[in-house]
Design an enzyme around this catalytic site. Structure first.
Site, mmCIF file in Angstrom:
data_model
loop_
_atom_site.group_PDB
_atom_site.id
_atom_site.type_symbol
_atom_site.label_atom_id
_atom_site.label_comp_id
_atom_site.label_asym_id
_atom_site.label_seq_id
_atom_site.Cartn_x
_atom_site.Cartn_y
_atom_site.Cartn_z
ATOM 1 C CG HIS A 1 31.513 51.280 28.179
ATOM 2 N ND1 HIS A 1 32.050 51.686 27.136
ATOM 3 C CD2 HIS A 1 32.070 50.251 28.592
ATOM 4 C CE1 HIS A 1 33.038 50.660 26.687
ATOM 5 N NE2 HIS A 1 32.714 49.760 27.774
ATOM 6 C CG HIS B 1 39.365 49.459 26.590
ATOM 7 N ND1 HIS B 1 39.969 49.224 25.154
ATOM 8 C CD2 HIS B 1 38.304 48.763 26.702
ATOM 9 C CE1 HIS B 1 39.092 48.104 24.610
ATOM 10 N NE2 HIS B 1 38.061 47.890 25.683
HETATM 11 O O1 G3P Z 1 31.659 46.672 30.351
HETATM 12 C C1 G3P Z 1 31.614 45.992 29.155
HETATM 13 C C2 G3P Z 1 32.652 46.524 28.258
HETATM 14 O O2 G3P Z 1 33.573 47.241 28.809
HETATM 15 C C3 G3P Z 1 33.162 45.266 27.651
HETATM 16 O O3 G3P Z 1 33.996 45.640 26.647
HETATM 17 O O4 G3P Z 1 36.360 46.092 25.397
HETATM 18 O O5 G3P Z 1 34.725 47.875 26.188
HETATM 19 O O6 G3P Z 1 36.081 46.960 27.560
HETATM 20 P P1 G3P Z 1 35.262 46.814 26.650
HETATM 21 CA CA CA Z 2 35.436 47.407 29.845
#
Ligand code: G3P
Ligand code: CA
Length: 308
Positions: A48, A90
């Site tokens: 992630h 992000h």
């Molecule tokens: O891939 C799932 C996740 O990235 C969603 O939440 O806020 O980390 O983009 P966020």
């Molecule tokens: Ca994400």
């Protein structure tokens, strides 16, 4: 109900290192007709924002580290600059993950869409995380795709806050196409596009019906068939799901006629990883892919007692 591909000669993997187990072996064993389907027991593990527990999120360093740890699937977030460049970050402001407040003190609230690509390219996106990453940059999507390709990795691409960036779906697909990411191999095995926005996922599906897509969220079971019309996966926050909900998703055929899948986020500890694995999820999106892989591989091979 979708049945995941059985692991071929799983015992043969027992002597391998975690690195070999989690990344290269997954890529080699993947069913080319089912993006994300692993050749190993247990859910597919996605890094992630890269290996973001150990390197600054969404930087090239974070995906390089994911590669070195043995993980081929990386997740990112795509937004757009003032002058129309797609960048990987992000938050919709630059404040948390760069030195923008020092570099441009009079530009509060430091929104991504208020800065040019050239300005963003000057920012330090690594020091906030650790001094050893000083000089890391916010990559453009093109730079990021080049590195993922060079690393022979695969990409779970999130279109972030599309309501701020009209037309970002078409633009993202255009960049993917120009960078060679919409050929048969990438579409079948190396790319998934996701968003929290139903409109955005629907738009991507309409523009490129061959692409695998995912909706980020946890729709009610009664609403799932509506999503199945335009997407292949439902990717929920792990605290919002149950085994019954996962089973309900699996019971539907998605936009490509295959059983829908569930990749859950953000799971960074072994206990939770094994919990969602027990619910039957297909993938786990994690900042700490090594921790999660170690936890789930043990259960997948019937070695739960050794996976702690
Ligand atoms: O891939 C799932 C996740 O990235 C969603 O939440 O806020 O980390 O983009 P966020
Ligand atoms: Ca994400």
């Amino acid at each position: 109900m979708y049945v995941r591909p059985a692991a071929a000669a799983a015992a043969a993997f027992l002597g391998l290192t975690l690195t070999a187990l989690s990344g290269t072996a997954q890529a080699a064993a993947a069913d080319p007709g089912a993006p994300g389907a692993p050749g190993l027991p247990g859910p597919v593990v996605y890094a992630h924002r890269g290996a973001s527990a150990y390197a600054p999120e969404n930087t090239l360093a974070s995906i390089d580290l994911a590669m070195r740890l043995g993980f081929d699937w990386v997740e990112n977030d795509v937004q757009r600059t003032k002058d129309g460049e797609l960048v990987v970050i992000h938050d919709d402001t630059l404040a948390r993950t760069t030195d923008v407040e020092q570099a441009f003190p009079d530009r509060k609230p430091w929104r991504v869409k208020d800065f040019t690509a050239a300005e963003i390219a000057t920012l330090d996106a690594g020091s906030w995380f650790d001094a050893s990453f000083a000089g890391a940059r916010v990559p453009t999507l093109r730079e990021y795709l080049d590195r993922v390709q060079r690393n022979r990795q695969r990409l779970l691409l999130e279109i972030k806050k599309p309501e701020l960036y009209p037309g970002i779906e078409e633009q993202t697909l255009h960049v993917l196409d120009e960078e060679g990411w919409l050929d048969r191999d990438h579409v079948r095995r190396r790319l998934v596009v996701q968003s929290f926005s139903t409109d955005s996922v629907r738009t991507v599906h309409g523009l490129r019906p061959d692409l695998v897509t995912a909706f980020l969220g946890t729709p009610a079971v009664a609403d799932l068939p509506k999503y199945a019309a335009f997407t292949d996966r439902i990717n929920p926050w792990h605290t919002t799901i149950s085994a019954d909900w996962v089973s309900a998703v699996h019971g539907l055929r998605g936009a490509h006629g295959r059983a829908m899948e569930v990749d859950t986020w953000i799971v960074d500890d072994a206990v939770t990883a094994r919990k969602v694995q027990g619910m039957g999820v297909d993938g786990i999106i994690t900042n700490a892919p090594d921790v999660v892989q170690r936890a789930v591989i043990g259960i997948g091979l019937g070695l739960g007692a050794f996976a702690r």
